[in-house]
Every structure is written in C-alpha cells, then in structure tokens.
Design a protein around this motif. Structure first.
Motif, PDB file in Angstrom:
ATOM      1  N   MET A  51     -77.114  61.389  70.251  1.00  0.00           N
ATOM      2  CA  MET A  51     -75.819  60.630  69.626  1.00  0.00           C
ATOM      3  C   MET A  51     -75.731  60.630  68.095  1.00  0.00           C
ATOM      4  O   MET A  51     -74.662  60.726  67.553  1.00  0.00           O
ATOM      5  N   SER A  52     -77.139  60.748  67.324  1.00  0.00           N
ATOM      6  CA  SER A  52     -76.700  60.774  65.907  1.00  0.00           C
ATOM      7  C   SER A  52     -75.989  62.021  65.511  1.00  0.00           C
ATOM      8  O   SER A  52     -75.175  61.996  64.495  1.00  0.00           O
ATOM      9  N   GLU A  53     -76.432  63.200  66.245  1.00  0.00           N
ATOM     10  CA  GLU A  53     -75.469  64.531  65.802  1.00  0.00           C
ATOM     11  C   GLU A  53     -73.934  64.209  66.136  1.00  0.00           C
ATOM     12  O   GLU A  53     -73.161  64.782  65.437  1.00  0.00           O
ATOM     13  N   ALA A  54     -73.790  63.654  67.262  1.00  0.00           N
ATOM     14  CA  ALA A  54     -72.225  63.375  67.782  1.00  0.00           C
ATOM     15  C   ALA A  54     -71.842  62.388  66.904  1.00  0.00           C
ATOM     16  O   ALA A  54     -70.492  62.786  66.359  1.00  0.00           O
ATOM     17  N   GLU A  55     -72.394  61.507  66.194  1.00  0.00           N
ATOM     18  CA  GLU A  55     -71.769  60.336  65.460  1.00  0.00           C
ATOM     19  C   GLU A  55     -71.633  61.110  63.996  1.00  0.00           C
ATOM     20  O   GLU A  55     -70.458  60.691  63.291  1.00  0.00           O
ATOM     21  N   ALA A  56     -72.511  61.973  63.497  1.00  0.00           N
ATOM     22  CA  ALA A  56     -72.488  62.587  62.436  1.00  0.00           C
ATOM     23  C   ALA A  56     -71.140  63.509  62.318  1.00  0.00           C
ATOM     24  O   ALA A  56     -70.377  63.493  61.355  1.00  0.00           O
ATOM     25  N   VAL A  57     -70.825  64.046  63.667  1.00  0.00           N
ATOM     26  CA  VAL A  57     -69.560  64.991  63.702  1.00  0.00           C
ATOM     27  C   VAL A  57     -68.462  64.314  63.477  1.00  0.00           C
ATOM     28  O   VAL A  57     -67.406  64.442  62.747  1.00  0.00           O
ATOM     29  N   ALA A  58     -68.480  63.097  64.390  1.00  0.00           N
ATOM     30  CA  ALA A  58     -67.274  62.062  64.201  1.00  0.00           C
ATOM     31  C   ALA A  58     -67.058  61.481  62.926  1.00  0.00           C
ATOM     32  O   ALA A  58     -65.805  61.434  62.451  1.00  0.00           O
ATOM     33  N   SER A  59     -68.073  61.137  62.324  1.00  0.00           N
ATOM     34  CA  SER A  59     -68.084  60.421  60.773  1.00  0.00           C
ATOM     35  C   SER A  59     -67.371  61.727  59.968  1.00  0.00           C
ATOM     36  O   SER A  59     -66.608  61.372  58.913  1.00  0.00           O
ATOM     37  N   THR A  60     -67.919  62.897  59.954  1.00  0.00           N
ATOM     38  CA  THR A  60     -67.284  63.972  59.116  1.00  0.00           C
ATOM     39  C   THR A  60     -65.956  64.142  59.495  1.00  0.00           C
ATOM     40  O   THR A  60     -65.093  64.226  58.303  1.00  0.00           O
ATOM     41  N   ILE A  61     -65.580  63.987  60.778  1.00  0.00           N
ATOM     42  CA  ILE A  61     -64.006  64.413  61.055  1.00  0.00           C
ATOM     43  C   ILE A  61     -63.230  63.134  60.555  1.00  0.00           C
ATOM     44  O   ILE A  61     -62.247  63.156  59.898  1.00  0.00           O
ATOM     45  N   THR A  62     -63.688  61.981  60.926  1.00  0.00           N
ATOM     46  CA  THR A  62     -63.204  60.693  60.268  1.00  0.00           C
ATOM     47  C   THR A  62     -62.789  60.600  58.746  1.00  0.00           C
ATOM     48  O   THR A  62     -61.833  60.551  58.325  1.00  0.00           O
ATOM     49  N   ARG A  63     -64.075  60.943  57.960  1.00  0.00           N
ATOM     50  CA  ARG A  63     -63.923  61.108  56.455  1.00  0.00           C
ATOM     51  C   ARG A  63     -62.743  62.190  56.026  1.00  0.00           C
ATOM     52  O   ARG A  63     -62.040  61.767  55.212  1.00  0.00           O
ATOM     53  N   ALA A  64     -62.840  63.455  56.704  1.00  0.00           N
ATOM     54  CA  ALA A  64     -61.646  64.249  56.552  1.00  0.00           C
ATOM     55  C   ALA A  64     -60.351  63.873  56.937  1.00  0.00           C
ATOM     56  O   ALA A  64     -59.441  64.136  56.074  1.00  0.00           O
ATOM     57  N   ILE A  65     -60.124  63.305  57.888  1.00  0.00           N
ATOM     58  CA  ILE A  65     -58.745  62.598  58.283  1.00  0.00           C
ATOM     59  C   ILE A  65     -58.501  61.571  57.302  1.00  0.00           C
ATOM     60  O   ILE A  65     -57.180  61.494  56.632  1.00  0.00           O
ATOM     61  N   LEU A  66     -59.475  60.761  56.826  1.00  0.00           N
ATOM     62  CA  LEU A  66     -59.184  59.638  56.027  1.00  0.00           C
ATOM     63  C   LEU A  66     -58.602  60.126  54.543  1.00  0.00           C
ATOM     64  O   LEU A  66     -57.745  59.682  53.901  1.00  0.00           O
ATOM     65  N   THR A  67     -59.454  61.291  54.260  1.00  0.00           N
ATOM     66  CA  THR A  67     -59.114  61.973  52.865  1.00  0.00           C
ATOM     67  C   THR A  67     -57.881  62.692  52.979  1.00  0.00           C
ATOM     68  O   THR A  67     -56.869  62.203  52.056  1.00  0.00           O
ATOM     69  N   LEU A  68     -57.575  63.270  53.897  1.00  0.00           N
ATOM     70  CA  LEU A  68     -56.291  63.849  53.987  1.00  0.00           C
ATOM     71  C   LEU A  68     -55.203  62.858  54.344  1.00  0.00           C
ATOM     72  O   LEU A  68     -54.125  63.018  53.454  1.00  0.00           O
ATOM     73  N   MET A  69     -55.266  61.665  54.916  1.00  0.00           N
ATOM     74  CA  MET A  69     -54.294  60.603  54.853  1.00  0.00           C
ATOM     75  C   MET A  69     -54.048  60.124  53.480  1.00  0.00           C
ATOM     76  O   MET A  69     -53.017  59.814  53.133  1.00  0.00           O
ATOM     77  N   ALA A  70     -55.168  59.726  52.631  1.00  0.00           N
ATOM     78  CA  ALA A  70     -55.151  59.068  51.329  1.00  0.00           C
ATOM     79  C   ALA A  70     -54.215  60.197  50.359  1.00  0.00           C
ATOM     80  O   ALA A  70     -53.505  59.652  49.853  1.00  0.00           O
ATOM     81  N   VAL A  71     -54.799  61.544  50.695  1.00  0.00           N
ATOM     82  CA  VAL A  71     -53.932  62.395  49.727  1.00  0.00           C
ATOM     83  C   VAL A  71     -52.611  62.513  50.239  1.00  0.00           C
ATOM     84  O   VAL A  71     -51.723  62.425  49.086  1.00  0.00           O
ATOM     85  N   THR A  72     -52.283  62.525  51.335  1.00  0.00           N
ATOM     86  CA  THR A  72     -50.840  62.412  51.684  1.00  0.00           C
ATOM     87  C   THR A  72     -50.176  61.322  51.293  1.00  0.00           C
ATOM     88  O   THR A  72     -48.919  61.203  50.848  1.00  0.00           O
ATOM     89  N   ILE A  73     -50.660  60.150  51.470  1.00  0.00           N
ATOM     90  CA  ILE A  73     -50.022  58.890  50.971  1.00  0.00           C
ATOM     91  C   ILE A  73     -49.971  58.854  49.654  1.00  0.00           C
ATOM     92  O   ILE A  73     -48.773  58.247  49.180  1.00  0.00           O
TER      93      ILE A  73
END
Length: 199
Positions: A78-100
C-alpha cells in the motif's frame, strides 16, 4: 457439469487405469478449453492487512492467464500505491494551480485592457470637460471631446457626455451671438434716441 464434459470425463476415466474420476473431470475441463478466447483479465482483488513478505498492508491482484489456466498473483504494498497516488495528486494540484494562476493573470490583463483603461480614459475626459465648463471656456469643448471607447457599455455614457458638451457649446455660441445682437440693437437705439433728443 456440461453433459458433453461429463461424457468426455467418463470416457477418459474408462480408458485409463491411472486417472481417477476426479482427475478425469479436470482433464476433460482442460481439453474442452472454455476460456480459449478470453484474454488475460483481473480475476480477483483483495487487501491484506499484513503481507508475510513485506510485513505491511498490501493489495493483491489475481489475474487469469489464458491457455495455461494459471493464476498470476501480484502483491503491491500500500505504501507504494499511496506514493504513486500522492505523486499523481501533487502533479494534478500543481497543474491546477498553474492553470488557475494563468487564468487569473489573463483575466487581470483583459480586465485592465478592456475595462480599467477605457474607464480611466473616460473619467479623465469627463474631468477635462468639467474643468472647461467650470472655467466657462465653452469654445474649447469641441477640442476636448472624450474619445469614444469600443466597449458598448462605456461608449454610451461617453457619447451622451460628448453630446451634452456639444449642445452646451452651441447654446453658449447662440447666447454670445444673441448678446452681440442685443448690444448692437442697444447701440442703434441709443443713436436714434440721441438724434431724437437733438431734434
């Protein structure tokens, strides 16, 4: 069990001394190959609270392998799955912040260009017209007309103010002409009166 499979299992059991009835059913099922056209797919998914190899909570994925009837088991901590999910979440949040942020910048530029600047120019023009009126410099009103902005909402009041300024200048010009005519008539009457008195 399918009647065709039952017949095949009975024939295998009967023809061979070394294969038991239960093994004959298994061999019949494999020979008939019911999953021959089926691609590899997720057969089952479950969660382990503590994996015996990694010692941590894990996800288990079981896939069926076509043509071999094997099951492929993949264990993902689960730690690896959560790390991937965290990376994806960070990427999405960064993209959203840049877009906003880009949207805010573009909105600021557009508001500044199409609303703020024309409004500021219109207000400056209105102040100039007001100063000319307060200084009773009505002839200069036509030289200081407010430029009409392209935006319809701002253009309408500016056109009204320009129209009022032109009307005010025309009225003032008419008043000056009328004053001159009146003075001329007074002078004429005064000359006539002096003649009458002299006579």
């Amino acid at each position: 069990m399918n009647p065709r499979l039952s017949e095949l299992a009975a024939k295998i059991d009967q023809d061979s001394d070394q294969i038991s009835a239960s093994d004959a059913k298994l061999v019949a099922a494999i020979i008939s190959d019911p999953l021959q056209d089926e691609p590899s797919r997720l057969f089952s998914k479950l969660e382990l609270q503590r994996d015996f190899l990694t010692g941590e909570r894990s996800l288990v994925f079981i896939f069926s392998v076509p043509e071999s009837y094997w099951k492929l088991v993949i264990v993902k901590p689960m730690s690896e799955a959560e790390a991937v999910a965290s990376t994806i979440t960070r990427a999405i949040l960064t993209l959203m912040a840049v877009t906003i942020l880009a949207g805010i910048c573009i909105t600021y530029i557009l508001v500044r260009r199409f609303i703020h600047r024309p409004l500021k120019d219109a207000l400056a023009g209105i102040e100039r017209v007001g100063e000319l009126i307060r200084g009773r410099n009505f002839h200069a009103l036509s030289d200081h007309m407010i430029p009409v902005p392209r935006e319809r909402e701002l253009a309408q009041p500016v056109q009204v103010i320009n129209g009022l300024a032109v009307e005010l200048r025309n009225q003032y010009t008419s008043l000056v002409d009328l004053n001159e005519l009146l003075e001329q008539r007074v002078d004429e009457r005064t000359v006539e009166l002096k003649r009458s008195l002299a006579d």
